[in-house]
Design an enzyme around this catalytic site. Structure first.
Site, PDB file in Angstrom:
ATOM      1  N   LYS A  12       0.853  -1.184   0.000  1.00  0.00           N
ATOM      2  CA  LYS A  12       0.000   0.000   0.000  1.00  0.00           C
ATOM      3  C   LYS A  12       0.887   1.231   0.000  1.00  0.00           C
ATOM      4  O   LYS A  12       1.892   1.291   0.710  1.00  0.00           O
ATOM      5  CB  LYS A  12      -0.918   0.010   1.223  1.00  0.00           C
ATOM      6  CG  LYS A  12      -1.978   1.095   1.198  1.00  0.00           C
ATOM      7  CD  LYS A  12      -2.917   0.987   2.387  1.00  0.00           C
ATOM      8  CE  LYS A  12      -4.004   2.043   2.327  1.00  0.00           C
ATOM      9  NZ  LYS A  12      -4.941   1.939   3.473  1.00  0.00           N
ATOM     10  N   GLY A  13       0.516   2.211  -0.838  1.00  0.00           N
ATOM     11  CA  GLY A  13       1.283   3.435  -0.925  1.00  0.00           C
ATOM     12  C   GLY A  13       0.391   4.653  -0.921  1.00  0.00           C
ATOM     13  O   GLY A  13      -0.822   4.559  -0.705  1.00  0.00           O
ATOM     14  N   ASP A 129      13.276   6.256 -10.769  1.00  0.00           N
ATOM     15  CA  ASP A 129      12.940   5.801  -9.419  1.00  0.00           C
ATOM     16  C   ASP A 129      13.544   4.414  -9.164  1.00  0.00           C
ATOM     17  O   ASP A 129      12.880   3.517  -8.632  1.00  0.00           O
ATOM     18  CB  ASP A 129      11.425   5.770  -9.221  1.00  0.00           C
ATOM     19  CG  ASP A 129      11.040   5.759  -7.741  1.00  0.00           C
ATOM     20  OD1 ASP A 129      11.901   6.106  -6.905  1.00  0.00           O
ATOM     21  OD2 ASP A 129       9.893   5.397  -7.425  1.00  0.00           O
TER      22      ASP A 129
END
Length: 591
Positions: A12-13, A129
């Site tokens: 979860k972000g 990233d």
């Protein structure tokens, strides 16, 4: 969504969640990534749509597998990607609990990540990233690079300027608000490899300003000494402050430290994938191992010698022409092993030369003249002694042939085959030039016997001075005189040598005695009282002794010379008695 069964939530972000799902028909597990669009900025929405489009287009074995994507009710962007059972690299570092990964595993992982980045950069895609939590480990311990939420597609010479990414993995130019390119991903990957190697972040600080200072100055702690210097230097090169000094992904894949792993990864990867570095390396490898069939004979011989020291795989591409007289590279490799084992032994040079010549004859083609293996080296005629070097021209090493030694070069310290020679020059030319100086082939036939007799002073010049009887071992073979030797030539030669020594040192009593002994030997009545073979052996032994004494005198090794000449003093045995003693020793050795 109806095709998938939700099993559990695995992540979860801030922008969404990750669910573990199973395809109802395939019964295979996937990861469903749901990115929330509601209550998000336009930039976040564009980023979600861009990730969906981008991951659907890339195809690489080291990038997460794309399965499906859709927009759900206008509120979520759903992306289905392959599931990696090993989790992400950040979790793997925690599970290591201080136990370092092996250098081999780290090199394999680095090669796979570099191939993924090289594929992206070749297609003008910046990941932006790259971090340990975005590197996933598959069931077979291979690597998958994922999360293209911050990726950017560049034009040919465009640079990015947005400050995005994870602070601990940001490059100095990005923090300095300088436009950046593909080298920013190399920096981030260097931070990841450093963390995987040292099991701690490359840059860590209590506040943001301290972190920025460390990154801009490129201050990192030393890597564990468990790893090789080449591997540590490779990681440091990825963390250079200036992007111009940082190597690209393609350049890193050509690093000697990673070349073996590039080939291993290529063999395991799917041939249908579009991987530029692997394809290029494979092409170069094939070019190096291919032998054109129409090259000239000299170039082919040089190639055969070079490949005989390489690996066995090179032989499969060998294409020898039918008119070629030398053996092929396949036989050269087999013979290199046997020749090296023969030359590694410390044996008499004539025995080693006979053995190497025999092995060369066995593998020789039928168009070349053959020499019987059973013939010993000392029974060759002058012409036969020239044939074996022709057959062994393409051998990797050669041993010094004893039958080419003239009497004036007896003391040359190059008669043993215990050390393999590194030169590839053929011995044939040298043999011809030496034999041209001789008037009679009988002298050449006599050369192997002289060579063994002279082994006594030669060993004294190589080793500390030892008693003579220690050098007269049975390993030197028989010293009996062949029946066809011209004794008059040997006797005259001995007289000339002794007279030359006498002229150089006229006051030496031993020289006068030796000259008198040779004069007495030329007298018929004296010759009847002595055995002819004993006289000849004594004369040659004295000849070798005098030559070795002259060599010690020339080298100013007076102490050893005094020890050598001590038995010839006025109160000691006469030169004649010493020569008789030497003759008896030779007879005992021969019997």
């Amino acid at each position: 969504m109806d095709q998938y069964e939700v099993l559990e939530q695995i992540g979860k972000g801030a922008f969404g969640s990750a669910l573990l799902v199973r395809h109802k028909l395939e019964k295979k597990k996937y990861v469903l990534k749901k990115i929330r669009l509601a209550r998000q900025t336009d930039r976040t929405r564009r980023s979600a749509h861009q990730e969906m489009q981008l991951i659907a287009t890339v195809r690489n074995p080291f990038i997460v597998e794309y399965k499906d994507s859709w927009v759900e009710k206008g509120c979520y962007v759903c992306i289905v990607i392959g599931y990696c059972e090993g989790g992400d690299m950040a979790e793997a570092i925690k599970r290591a609990n201080g136990t370092y990964f092996s250098e081999e595993k780290l090199c394999k992982w680095l090669v796979q990540l570099l191939m993924a980045l090289d594929y992206l950069h070749a297609n003008h895609i910046l990941h932006r990233d790259v971090k340990c939590s975005n590197i996933f480990i598959a069931r077979d311990q291979s690597i998958r690079l994922g999360d293209f939420g911050l990726a950017k597609i560049l034009t040919s010479d465009d640079l990015a300027s947005s400050v995005v990414g994870t602070p601990s993995y940001m490059c100095p130019e990005l923090l300095a608000d300088i436009p950046y390119g593909t080298k920013s991903d190399i920096w981030s990957l260097g931070c990841c490899i450093y963390e995987m190697t040292a099991l701690r972040p490359a840059f860590k600080a209590f506040d943001m300003q301290a972190l920025i200072n460390k990154i801009t100055k490129s201050i990192v702690s030393p890597l564990p000494t468990k790893y090789s210097g080449a591997f540590r230097g490779l990681i440091k090169s990825m963390l250079r402050k200036s992007p111009e000094h940082r190597p690209s992904a393609a350049q890193l894949l050509k690093h000697p430290q990673l070349q073996p792993y590039v080939l291993q990864v290529q063999l395991k990867s799917s041939p249908t994938r579009n991987i530029l570095p692997i394809h290029q390396s494979l092409t170069d490898k094939v070019k190096k191992m291919t032998f054109p069939s129409d090259v000239v004979d000299s170039a082919r011989r040089r190639m055969a010698r070079r490949n005989s020291l390489g690996n066995e795989r090179t032989v499969t591409f060998s294409k020898p022409s039918p008119e070629r007289n030398s053996v092929s590279s396949t036989r050269s490799i087999k013979e290199y092993t046997t020749t090296q084992s023969v030359e590694g032994l410390s044996v008499d040079s004539s025995e080693a030369g006979d053995e190497v010549t025999s092995k060369a004859i066995i593998t020789k083609t039928s168009s070349i003249l053959r020499t019987p293996k059973s013939l010993p080296a000392k029974t060759y005629t002058a012409r036969n002694q020239l044939e074996p070097p022709k057959t062994s021209y393409n051998r990797t090493y050669r041993s010094e042939l004893p039958s080419k030694t003239t009497p004036n070069k007896i003391a040359r310290p190059a008669r043993r085959a215990s050390l393999p020679l590194s030169t590839y020059e053929t011995p044939t030319k040298r043999s011809i030039s030496i034999l041209e100086q001789l008037d009679s082939p009988d002298v050449s036939v006599n050369a192997p016997r002289i060579d063994r007799i002279a082994e006594f002073p030669l060993a004294s010049s190589e080793d500390p001075l030892l008693p003579i009887h220690n050098k007269l071992s049975p390993g030197h073979g028989s010293c009996s005189t062949p029946p066809f030797i011209n004794r008059s030539i040997t006797k005259d030669k001995c007289t000339i040598q002794v007279l030359r020594t006498d002229g150089d040192n006229g006051s030496d009593s031993s020289g006068r005695n030796a000259t008198a002994a040779s004069s007495r030997g030329s007298n018929d009545s004296r010759q009847q009282r002595f055995d002819t073979s004993s006289f000849q052996q004594r004369a040659e032994a004295l000849e070798g002794l005098l030559e070795f004494s002259a060599q010690l005198l020339q080298q100013e090794r007076y102490e050893e010379l005094g020890i050598l000449l001590k038995p010839f003093g006025p109160e000691k045995a006469s030169p004649r008695e010493t020569a008789i003693w030497l003759t008896k020793s030779f007879k005992e050795t021969a019997s």
